[in-house]
Design a protein around this motif. Structure first.
Motif, PDB file in Angstrom:
ATOM      1  N   ILE A 161       0.520  -1.070  -0.085  1.00 36.22           N
ATOM      2  CA  ILE A 161      -0.274  -0.521   0.082  1.00 36.22           C
ATOM      3  C   ILE A 161       0.914   1.215   0.097  1.00 36.22           C
ATOM      4  CG2 ILE A 161      -1.522   0.898   1.505  1.00 36.22           C
ATOM      5  CD1 ILE A 161      -3.089  -1.669   0.795  1.00 36.22           C
ATOM      6  N   VAL A 162       0.783   2.179  -1.240  1.00 37.25           N
ATOM      7  CA  VAL A 162       1.430   3.609  -0.997  1.00 37.25           C
ATOM      8  C   VAL A 162       0.536   4.042  -0.895  1.00 37.25           C
ATOM      9  CG1 VAL A 162       3.225   4.886  -2.567  1.00 37.25           C
ATOM     10  CG2 VAL A 162       3.691   2.149  -2.400  1.00 37.25           C
ATOM     11  N   SER A 163       0.691   5.315  -0.251  1.00 37.76           N
ATOM     12  CA  SER A 163      -0.562   6.201   0.290  1.00 37.76           C
ATOM     13  C   SER A 163       0.297   7.062   0.609  1.00 37.76           C
ATOM     14  CB  SER A 163      -1.795   6.105   0.689  1.00 37.76           C
ATOM     15  OG  SER A 163      -2.708   7.143   1.505  1.00 37.76           O
ATOM     16  N   GLY A 164      -0.841   8.941   0.184  1.00 38.52           N
ATOM     17  CA  GLY A 164      -0.080   9.946   0.403  1.00 38.52           C
ATOM     18  C   GLY A 164      -0.741  10.465   1.722  1.00 38.52           C
ATOM     19  N   GLY A 165      -2.016   9.795   2.268  1.00 38.52           N
ATOM     20  CA  GLY A 165      -2.121   9.815   2.983  1.00 38.52           C
ATOM     21  C   GLY A 165      -1.768   8.779   4.198  1.00 38.52           C
ATOM     22  N   PHE A 166      -2.436   8.644   5.570  1.00 40.38           N
ATOM     23  CA  PHE A 166      -1.377   8.283   6.944  1.00 40.38           C
ATOM     24  C   PHE A 166      -1.455   7.299   7.585  1.00 40.38           C
ATOM     25  CE2 PHE A 166      -1.772  13.072   6.548  1.00 40.38           C
ATOM     26  CZ  PHE A 166      -0.628  13.767   7.993  1.00 40.38           C
ATOM     27  N   PHE A 167      -0.808   6.253   7.989  1.00 41.44           N
ATOM     28  CA  PHE A 167      -0.356   5.485   8.720  1.00 41.44           C
ATOM     29  C   PHE A 167      -1.555   4.489   9.435  1.00 41.44           C
ATOM     30  CE2 PHE A 167       1.008   2.068  11.230  1.00 41.44           C
ATOM     31  CZ  PHE A 167       0.920   0.803  10.438  1.00 41.44           C
ATOM     32  N   GLU A 168      -1.836   6.061   9.706  1.00 43.12           N
ATOM     33  CA  GLU A 168      -2.365   5.425  11.965  1.00 43.12           C
ATOM     34  C   GLU A 168      -4.096   5.765  11.203  1.00 43.12           C
ATOM     35  OE1 GLU A 168      -0.509   7.898  11.779  1.00 43.12           O
ATOM     36  OE2 GLU A 168       0.147   8.338  13.095  1.00 43.12           O
ATOM     37  N   LEU A 169      -4.705   5.501  10.061  1.00 43.32           N
ATOM     38  CA  LEU A 169      -5.804   6.147   9.101  1.00 43.32           C
ATOM     39  C   LEU A 169      -5.990   4.284   8.994  1.00 43.32           C
ATOM     40  CD1 LEU A 169      -6.637   9.455   8.525  1.00 43.32           C
ATOM     41  CD2 LEU A 169      -7.474   7.827  10.548  1.00 43.32           C
ATOM     42  N   ILE A 170      -4.723   4.183   7.785  1.00 42.16           N
ATOM     43  CA  ILE A 170      -4.667   3.272   7.338  1.00 42.16           C
ATOM     44  C   ILE A 170      -4.624   1.275   7.444  1.00 42.16           C
ATOM     45  CG2 ILE A 170      -3.568   2.542   4.781  1.00 42.16           C
ATOM     46  CD1 ILE A 170      -2.984   5.270   4.428  1.00 42.16           C
ATOM     47  N   TYR A 171      -3.323   1.655   8.102  1.00 38.25           N
ATOM     48  CA  TYR A 171      -3.302  -0.371   9.066  1.00 38.25           C
ATOM     49  C   TYR A 171      -4.350  -0.514   9.542  1.00 38.25           C
ATOM     50  CZ  TYR A 171      -0.913  -3.640  11.750  1.00 38.25           C
ATOM     51  OH  TYR A 171      -0.430  -4.935  12.260  1.00 38.25           O
ATOM     52  N   PRO A 172      -5.293   0.154  10.367  1.00 34.29           N
ATOM     53  CA  PRO A 172      -6.373  -0.383  11.460  1.00 34.29           C
ATOM     54  C   PRO A 172      -6.791  -1.369  10.156  1.00 34.29           C
ATOM     55  CG  PRO A 172      -5.956   1.221  12.241  1.00 34.29           C
ATOM     56  CD  PRO A 172      -5.218   1.809  10.697  1.00 34.29           C
ATOM     57  N   ILE A 173      -7.755  -0.511   8.488  1.00 32.64           N
ATOM     58  CA  ILE A 173      -8.273  -0.757   8.121  1.00 32.64           C
ATOM     59  C   ILE A 173      -7.808  -2.019   6.838  1.00 32.64           C
ATOM     60  CG2 ILE A 173      -9.649  -0.459   5.783  1.00 32.64           C
ATOM     61  CD1 ILE A 173     -10.612   1.362   8.272  1.00 32.64           C
ATOM     62  N   VAL A 174      -6.781  -2.490   6.080  1.00 36.32           N
ATOM     63  CA  VAL A 174      -5.983  -3.062   5.499  1.00 36.32           C
ATOM     64  C   VAL A 174      -4.902  -4.008   5.364  1.00 36.32           C
ATOM     65  CG1 VAL A 174      -5.764  -1.205   4.106  1.00 36.32           C
ATOM     66  CG2 VAL A 174      -3.510  -2.044   5.385  1.00 36.32           C
ATOM     67  N   SER A 175      -5.063  -4.151   7.609  1.00 36.81           N
ATOM     68  CA  SER A 175      -4.376  -5.448   8.291  1.00 36.81           C
ATOM     69  C   SER A 175      -5.254  -6.053   8.712  1.00 36.81           C
ATOM     70  CB  SER A 175      -3.847  -4.723   9.714  1.00 36.81           C
ATOM     71  OG  SER A 175      -5.202  -4.937  10.140  1.00 36.81           O
ATOM     72  N   LYS A 176      -6.456  -6.109   8.171  1.00 30.63           N
ATOM     73  CA  LYS A 176      -7.693  -6.673   8.403  1.00 30.63           C
ATOM     74  C   LYS A 176      -7.771  -7.820   7.270  1.00 30.63           C
ATOM     75  CE  LYS A 176     -11.018  -4.916  11.079  1.00 30.63           C
ATOM     76  NZ  LYS A 176     -11.615  -3.661  11.278  1.00 30.63           N
ATOM     77  N   PHE A 177      -6.804  -7.395   5.819  1.00 30.72           N
ATOM     78  CA  PHE A 177      -7.032  -7.880   5.035  1.00 30.72           C
ATOM     79  C   PHE A 177      -5.344  -8.862   4.463  1.00 30.72           C
ATOM     80  CE2 PHE A 177     -10.536  -6.708   2.458  1.00 30.72           C
ATOM     81  CZ  PHE A 177     -11.303  -5.280   2.995  1.00 30.72           C
ATOM     82  N   GLY A 178      -4.531  -8.674   5.633  1.00 35.04           N
ATOM     83  CA  GLY A 178      -3.758  -9.739   5.906  1.00 35.04           C
ATOM     84  C   GLY A 178      -2.227  -8.685   5.352  1.00 35.04           C
ATOM     85  N   ILE A 179      -2.850  -7.835   5.461  1.00 36.20           N
ATOM     86  CA  ILE A 179      -1.115  -6.606   4.902  1.00 36.20           C
ATOM     87  C   ILE A 179      -0.776  -7.058   5.680  1.00 36.20           C
ATOM     88  CG2 ILE A 179      -0.595  -5.079   3.445  1.00 36.20           C
ATOM     89  CD1 ILE A 179      -3.186  -4.820   1.790  1.00 36.20           C
ATOM     90  N   LYS A 180       0.829  -6.474   4.989  1.00 40.34           N
ATOM     91  CA  LYS A 180       1.659  -6.509   6.938  1.00 40.34           C
ATOM     92  C   LYS A 180       1.801  -5.172   7.100  1.00 40.34           C
ATOM     93  CE  LYS A 180       2.576 -10.760   6.771  1.00 40.34           C
ATOM     94  NZ  LYS A 180       3.508 -12.050   6.055  1.00 40.34           N
ATOM     95  N   LYS A 181       2.889  -4.113   8.308  1.00 45.90           N
ATOM     96  CA  LYS A 181       2.769  -3.330   8.485  1.00 45.90           C
ATOM     97  C   LYS A 181       4.130  -2.906   7.452  1.00 45.90           C
ATOM     98  CE  LYS A 181       2.237  -1.997  13.213  1.00 45.90           C
ATOM     99  NZ  LYS A 181       2.893  -1.774  14.788  1.00 45.90           N
ATOM    100  N   LYS A 182       5.098  -3.744   7.232  1.00 46.51           N
ATOM    101  CA  LYS A 182       6.207  -3.155   6.141  1.00 46.51           C
ATOM    102  C   LYS A 182       5.811  -3.042   4.998  1.00 46.51           C
ATOM    103  CE  LYS A 182       7.690  -7.900   5.704  1.00 46.51           C
ATOM    104  NZ  LYS A 182       6.994  -8.272   4.232  1.00 46.51           N
ATOM    105  N   ASN A 183       4.893  -3.322   4.466  1.00 50.62           N
ATOM    106  CA  ASN A 183       4.094  -3.312   3.598  1.00 50.62           C
ATOM    107  C   ASN A 183       3.069  -2.168   3.495  1.00 50.62           C
ATOM    108  OD1 ASN A 183       5.946  -5.630   2.394  1.00 50.62           O
ATOM    109  ND2 ASN A 183       3.967  -6.610   1.098  1.00 50.62           N
TER     110      ASN A 183
END
Ligand SMILES: [Mg+2]
Length: 217
Positions: free
Chosen positions: A99-121
């Motif tokens: 995931i590469v975004s101009g948005g904020f990690f704090e708002l993205i991680y809780p959403i995409v982590s449920k899809f198995g996407i890892k922090k390092k990605n």
């Protein structure tokens, strides 16, 4: 050859723009909202840099880390339909998805982590807090807080393989424009930006369009 799938977040993974949602949630007075809209526009038109537009907009926020939960709830309810539907595909391919975004990690991680996407990605902007957890700014050294940030991130990742970008915006297209992606799939399920309609190698009406194609390659 190994594949890498670079996903945008705002208006791609989710139906809306996360920073806009954050601002709408916490800023209620009309004058401030108009000023913020102008700053967004000026940033997009190139009248001021992306970072300047971000600095000026964040100044209006007077919130704490915990307040972000309200917005995260809204984002969770606004996951793009075809992403929700294809959760399994994302989980099964999580190693090759970034995931590469101009948005904020704090708002993205809780959403995409449920899809198995890892922090390092996940590559995104990060807030800076004071000792009481109040948001006081963001990391200005992060390339994603500046123009051409996505290009710089992909360049630095040095991905050895077939790089596919899926996104709705010009900054997503730029990764391919500067030679760091093999394919740019313009994602139009949520928004169709006329200015870049001719920039996509393919138009994706949904993630299904991509997956159907991908499985037959
Ligand atoms: Mg986007």
């Amino acid at each position: 050859m190994k594949d890498y799938i670079i996903l945008d977040f705002d208006s791609t993974f989710i139906k809306i723009e996360s920073l806009d949602e954050l601002i709408i949630t916490f800023i209620r007075d009309r004058d401030s909202l108009i000023k913020i809209q102008n700053l967004t526009k000026m940033g997009m038109n190139g009248e001021i840099s992306f970072q300047k537009s971000l600095i000026e907009r964040i100044k209006f926020l007077n919130i704490n880390k915990n307040d972000l939960d309200i917005v995260i709830d809204v984002l969770n309810q606004n996951i793009t339909d075809s992403f929700q539907k294809n959760k399994k595909f994302i989980q099964q391919n999580n190693e090759k998805i970034f995931i590469v975004s101009g948005g904020f990690f704090e708002l993205i991680y809780p959403i995409v982590s449920k899809f198995g996407i890892k922090k390092k990605n996940i590559f995104a902007n990060k807030f800076i807090y004071d000792k009481n957890d109040k948001i006081v700014g963001f990391d200005k050294n992060n390339p994603l807080s500046k123009n051409n940030g996505k290009v710089k991130i992909i360049k630095s990742l040095n991905l050895d393989g077939n790089v596919i970008v899926i996104g709705d915006g010009y900054t997503d297209y730029e990764i391919k424009k500067y030679g760091y992606a093999n394919k740019f799939y313009l994602f139009i399920e949520n928004i169709k930006r006329k200015k870049i309609l001719d920039k996509g190698d393919f138009l994706l009406k949904s993630l299904d369009d991509f997956i159907n194609n991908y499985n037959h390659e």
